[in-house]
Scaffold this motif. Structure first.
Motif, mmCIF file in Angstrom:
data_model
loop_
_atom_site.group_PDB
_atom_site.id
_atom_site.type_symbol
_atom_site.label_atom_id
_atom_site.label_comp_id
_atom_site.label_asym_id
_atom_site.label_seq_id
_atom_site.Cartn_x
_atom_site.Cartn_y
_atom_site.Cartn_z
ATOM 1 N N SER A 1 0.807 -1.228 0.000
ATOM 2 C CA SER A 1 0.000 0.000 0.000
ATOM 3 C C SER A 1 0.838 1.275 0.000
ATOM 4 C CB SER A 1 -0.951 -0.008 1.177
ATOM 5 O OG SER A 1 -0.207 -0.216 2.351
ATOM 6 N N LEU A 2 2.132 1.179 0.324
ATOM 7 C CA LEU A 2 2.965 2.393 0.344
ATOM 8 C C LEU A 2 3.674 2.658 -0.990
ATOM 9 C CD1 LEU A 2 4.699 2.181 3.832
ATOM 10 C CD2 LEU A 2 2.759 3.571 3.184
ATOM 11 N N LEU A 3 3.437 1.802 -1.950
ATOM 12 C CA LEU A 3 4.180 1.871 -3.206
ATOM 13 C C LEU A 3 4.069 3.243 -3.888
ATOM 14 C CD1 LEU A 3 5.836 -0.400 -4.474
ATOM 15 C CD2 LEU A 3 3.993 -0.733 -6.097
ATOM 16 N N GLU A 4 5.243 3.810 -4.223
ATOM 17 C CA GLU A 4 5.264 5.114 -4.902
ATOM 18 C C GLU A 4 5.732 5.002 -6.355
ATOM 19 O OE1 GLU A 4 7.582 7.785 -2.503
ATOM 20 O OE2 GLU A 4 6.234 7.561 -0.791
ATOM 21 N N ASP A 5 6.687 4.101 -6.576
ATOM 22 C CA ASP A 5 7.220 3.918 -7.938
ATOM 23 C C ASP A 5 6.958 2.487 -8.382
ATOM 24 O OD1 ASP A 5 8.389 6.278 -7.463
ATOM 25 O OD2 ASP A 5 10.446 5.621 -7.853
ATOM 26 N N LEU A 6 6.519 2.342 -9.595
ATOM 27 C CA LEU A 6 6.318 0.990 -10.118
ATOM 28 C C LEU A 6 6.823 0.935 -11.553
ATOM 29 C CD1 LEU A 6 5.067 -1.857 -9.860
ATOM 30 C CD2 LEU A 6 2.905 -0.873 -10.612
ATOM 31 N N HIS A 7 7.736 0.012 -11.797
ATOM 32 C CA HIS A 7 8.263 -0.145 -13.156
ATOM 33 C C HIS A 7 8.099 -1.598 -13.580
ATOM 34 C CE1 HIS A 7 10.100 3.818 -12.993
ATOM 35 N NE2 HIS A 7 10.320 3.530 -11.720
ATOM 36 N N LEU A 8 7.419 -1.782 -14.674
ATOM 37 C CA LEU A 8 7.226 -3.138 -15.190
ATOM 38 C C LEU A 8 7.729 -3.160 -16.618
ATOM 39 C CD1 LEU A 8 3.522 -3.599 -13.989
ATOM 40 C CD2 LEU A 8 5.588 -4.345 -12.799
ATOM 41 N N SER A 9 8.575 -4.126 -16.924
ATOM 42 C CA SER A 9 8.975 -4.234 -18.324
ATOM 43 C C SER A 9 9.238 -5.671 -18.718
ATOM 44 C CB SER A 9 10.179 -3.341 -18.619
ATOM 45 O OG SER A 9 11.296 -3.781 -17.919
ATOM 46 N N CYS A 10 8.880 -5.975 -19.933
ATOM 47 C CA CYS A 10 9.097 -7.305 -20.520
ATOM 48 C C CYS A 10 8.580 -8.443 -19.641
ATOM 49 C CB CYS A 10 10.577 -7.528 -20.820
ATOM 50 S SG CYS A 10 11.324 -6.201 -21.734
ATOM 51 N N LEU A 11 7.360 -8.329 -19.166
ATOM 52 C CA LEU A 11 6.793 -9.396 -18.355
ATOM 53 C C LEU A 11 5.955 -10.346 -19.205
ATOM 54 C CD1 LEU A 11 5.646 -7.341 -15.228
ATOM 55 C CD2 LEU A 11 7.820 -8.458 -15.635
ATOM 56 N N ALA A 12 5.694 -9.941 -20.445
ATOM 57 C CA ALA A 12 4.891 -10.765 -21.362
ATOM 58 C C ALA A 12 3.515 -11.097 -20.797
ATOM 59 C CB ALA A 12 5.662 -12.032 -21.738
ATOM 60 N N LEU A 13 2.862 -10.101 -20.202
ATOM 61 C CA LEU A 13 1.521 -10.328 -19.665
ATOM 62 C C LEU A 13 0.476 -9.795 -20.646
ATOM 63 C CD1 LEU A 13 1.998 -9.255 -15.947
ATOM 64 C CD2 LEU A 13 1.892 -11.583 -16.865
ATOM 65 N N LYS A 14 -0.726 -10.332 -20.547
ATOM 66 C CA LYS A 14 -1.808 -9.854 -21.413
ATOM 67 C C LYS A 14 -2.550 -8.688 -20.763
ATOM 68 C CE LYS A 14 -2.972 -13.775 -24.340
ATOM 69 N NZ LYS A 14 -2.360 -14.992 -23.723
ATOM 70 N N SER B 1 5.622 -5.435 -24.850
ATOM 71 C CA SER B 1 5.425 -5.555 -26.285
ATOM 72 C C SER B 1 3.935 -5.381 -26.610
ATOM 73 C CB SER B 1 5.890 -6.939 -26.741
ATOM 74 O OG SER B 1 5.144 -7.337 -27.846
ATOM 75 N N PRO B 2 3.577 -4.518 -27.579
ATOM 76 C CA PRO B 2 2.168 -4.310 -27.906
ATOM 77 C C PRO B 2 1.496 -5.564 -28.457
ATOM 78 C CG PRO B 2 3.606 -3.157 -29.455
ATOM 79 C CD PRO B 2 4.473 -3.705 -28.383
ATOM 80 N N HIS B 3 2.291 -6.523 -28.921
ATOM 81 C CA HIS B 3 1.688 -7.753 -29.435
ATOM 82 C C HIS B 3 1.096 -8.599 -28.320
ATOM 83 C CE1 HIS B 3 3.485 -6.678 -33.150
ATOM 84 N NE2 HIS B 3 4.705 -6.714 -32.628
ATOM 85 N N GLU B 4 1.677 -8.446 -27.139
ATOM 86 C CA GLU B 4 1.206 -9.287 -26.049
ATOM 87 C C GLU B 4 0.210 -8.578 -25.139
ATOM 88 O OE1 GLU B 4 4.920 -12.275 -25.296
ATOM 89 O OE2 GLU B 4 5.250 -10.141 -25.302
ATOM 90 N N LEU B 5 0.541 -7.351 -24.788
ATOM 91 C CA LEU B 5 -0.272 -6.625 -23.819
ATOM 92 C C LEU B 5 -1.593 -6.188 -24.446
ATOM 93 C CD1 LEU B 5 -0.088 -5.578 -20.908
ATOM 94 C CD2 LEU B 5 0.690 -3.407 -21.843
ATOM 95 N N GLN B 6 -2.675 -6.591 -23.824
ATOM 96 C CA GLN B 6 -3.990 -6.240 -24.371
ATOM 97 C C GLN B 6 -4.690 -5.154 -23.576
ATOM 98 O OE1 GLN B 6 -6.018 -9.984 -24.625
ATOM 99 N NE2 GLN B 6 -4.593 -10.756 -26.172
#
Lengths: 258, 172
Positions: A212-225, A243-248
């Motif tokens: 709940s205290l999270l201030e910064d969040l960086h996500l990259s190349c996780l291959a999630l939809k 990648s735009p092919h994966e993330l919906q």
């Protein structure tokens, strides 16, 4: 003797307070900081309590690799891999000794950064588990953990990480996250970065909903939809590189976003 | 009077600082307050503001002008909108260090520590670290004025124990 003045000033200079010496060490590379232990007994003792453990190993190997691709005839790959293994073992021995020493002396660790390239993950995953266990015991605040392996055999992150109340900054790269066995306790976490991490939507959501205290969040190349971020009232910065092919779909509900 | 000046600098209150050797320095209040040691002198002592001299027992007058110069410039950089280009700050910082000997640098670190000024201390420790990067053990010992109190056997043992860290480093 005419040298008394210089001798006096030298004495004074060698008495830099410990925290300033740690300050200077923190501006050096891990290797250079470790080299200061040979300067004198006092510096050796101060290096022992230096709370930033920053180890990155991979470069020795990867420089060699570049050379190999540029000029494959000159360098024998067998020789290269042998050299890599030898360096890796030295590196592992060094990191292990540092962490065990910190643990025995009960020093707290401000920051632990590890960058390691492994060809044989299975063989070393128990070592990585042990190290994470030790830094957690030493109340680590910032953890930056990068394991470079092939996609097929990733290191599965030790479960202990989910339950560390002291961590404020967590950066993971190149490992696999599995469903935590119990309730996640990363209560102090302010900054989270996941890069090339193997994770499911369910685990990510579970993880985010507990910080709940999270201030910064960086996500990259996780291959999630789908990425769904909600109830993070303090979140100021978010970056998602997928990648735009994966993330919906991406859904973000964070009122403090800047 | 005020019509001749577009800034309010003429009205800025001054604080007098006294260096270790007794020399006085008149400093604009906001600049002086960048130093925690000076600030704490006045906390809960508002009457003292006007004409009290703040003794700085551990700071030689040799370094005072440079230290004040650093804070004048950096507090101006912080206030400016839009913020100054990175090159301008870098140029100032480089010029600041250019003529400082290693010994002067170390003395200024001690002064910054005594004055409890985080920004200057960070800046100077980084400068010190840069000066010892990729240097031999002997060079670094001379830099900090460290006397080697290890026997050759002890040195060899440390190198062996930390093999990874000393790989590629020449014995000198």
């Amino acid at each position: 003797m005419g040298e008394t003045t210089t001798a006096d000033s030298m004495d004074r200079l060698s008495e830099l307070p410990p925290f300033i010496i740690h300050h200077i060490m923190s501006r050096l590379s891990a290797q250079e900081a470790a080299q200061t232990s040979i300067l004198s007994k006092r510096w050796k003792a101060l290096y022992k309590s230096f709370p930033v453990l920053d180890f990155h190993e991979a470069y020795t190997y990867f420089t060699g690799e570049d050379e190999f691709y540029r000029n494959p005839a000159v360098i024998d790959p067998e020789h290269l891999i042998k050299g890599f293994r030898r360096n890796l073992l030295k590196f592992i021995k060094f990191v292990d000794a540092c962490l065990v020493r910190f643990f025995e002396l009960e020093f707290s660790i401000q920051k632990f950064r590890l960058l390691i390239g492994l060809l044989d993950v299975k063989r070393f995953s128990s070592v990585l588990d042990k190290w994470l266990g030790l830094v957690v015991e030493n109340r680590v605040k910032e953890l930056d953990f990068e394991v470079q392996t092939s996609r097929k055999t990733m290191y599965t992150l030790s479960q202990t990480i989910y339950f560390v109340k002291s961590i404020t900054s967590l950066k993971l790269s190149g490992c696999k996250l599995e469903l935590p066995y119990g309730d996640i306790k990363l209560y102090a976490l302010k900054s989270l970065s996941l890069d090339k991490v193997c994770i499911t939507e369910e685990i990510l959501h579970k993880l985010l909903s507990c910080c709940s205290l999270l201030e910064d969040l960086h996500l990259s190349c996780l291959a999630l939809k789908h990425i769904y971020v909600s109830k993070l009232h303090k979140l100021k910065i978010i970056s998602i590189r997928e990648s735009p092919h994966e993330l919906q779909s991406v859904e973000i509900a964070a009122p403090s976003l800047e | 009077m005020a019509s001749s000046s577009s800034s309010s600098s003429t009205q800025v209150k001054k604080i007098t600082l006294k260096a270790a050797d007794g020399k006085h320095f008149e400093v604009e209040e906001p600049v002086a307050m960048e130093m925690e040691t000076v600030k704490s002198f006045f906390v809960g002592n508002e009457d003292a503001m006007k004409d009290m001299v703040v003794p700085l027992l551990n700071v030689s007058s040799e370094h005072m002008p440079a230290i004040l110069d650093f804070y004048r410039n950096h507090s101006e950089f912080r206030k400016r909108t839009p913020p100054p280009p990175a090159e301008e700050v870098k140029a100032f910082n480089e010029a600041f260090l250019e003529n400082k000997s290693d010994e002067q640098l170390m003395e200024m670190i001690m002064a910054a520590n005594f004055l409890n000024t985080k920004e200057l201390l960070n800046f100077l420790t980084e400068a010190a670290a840069n000066r010892i990067k990729n240097k031999s053990v002997e060079y670094v010992r001379a830099f900090f004025g460290i006397e080697n109190d290890f026997t050759p056997e002890e040195e060899a043992r440390i190198r062996a124990e930390n093999e990874w860290a000393f790989d590629g480093l020449d014995e000198d």
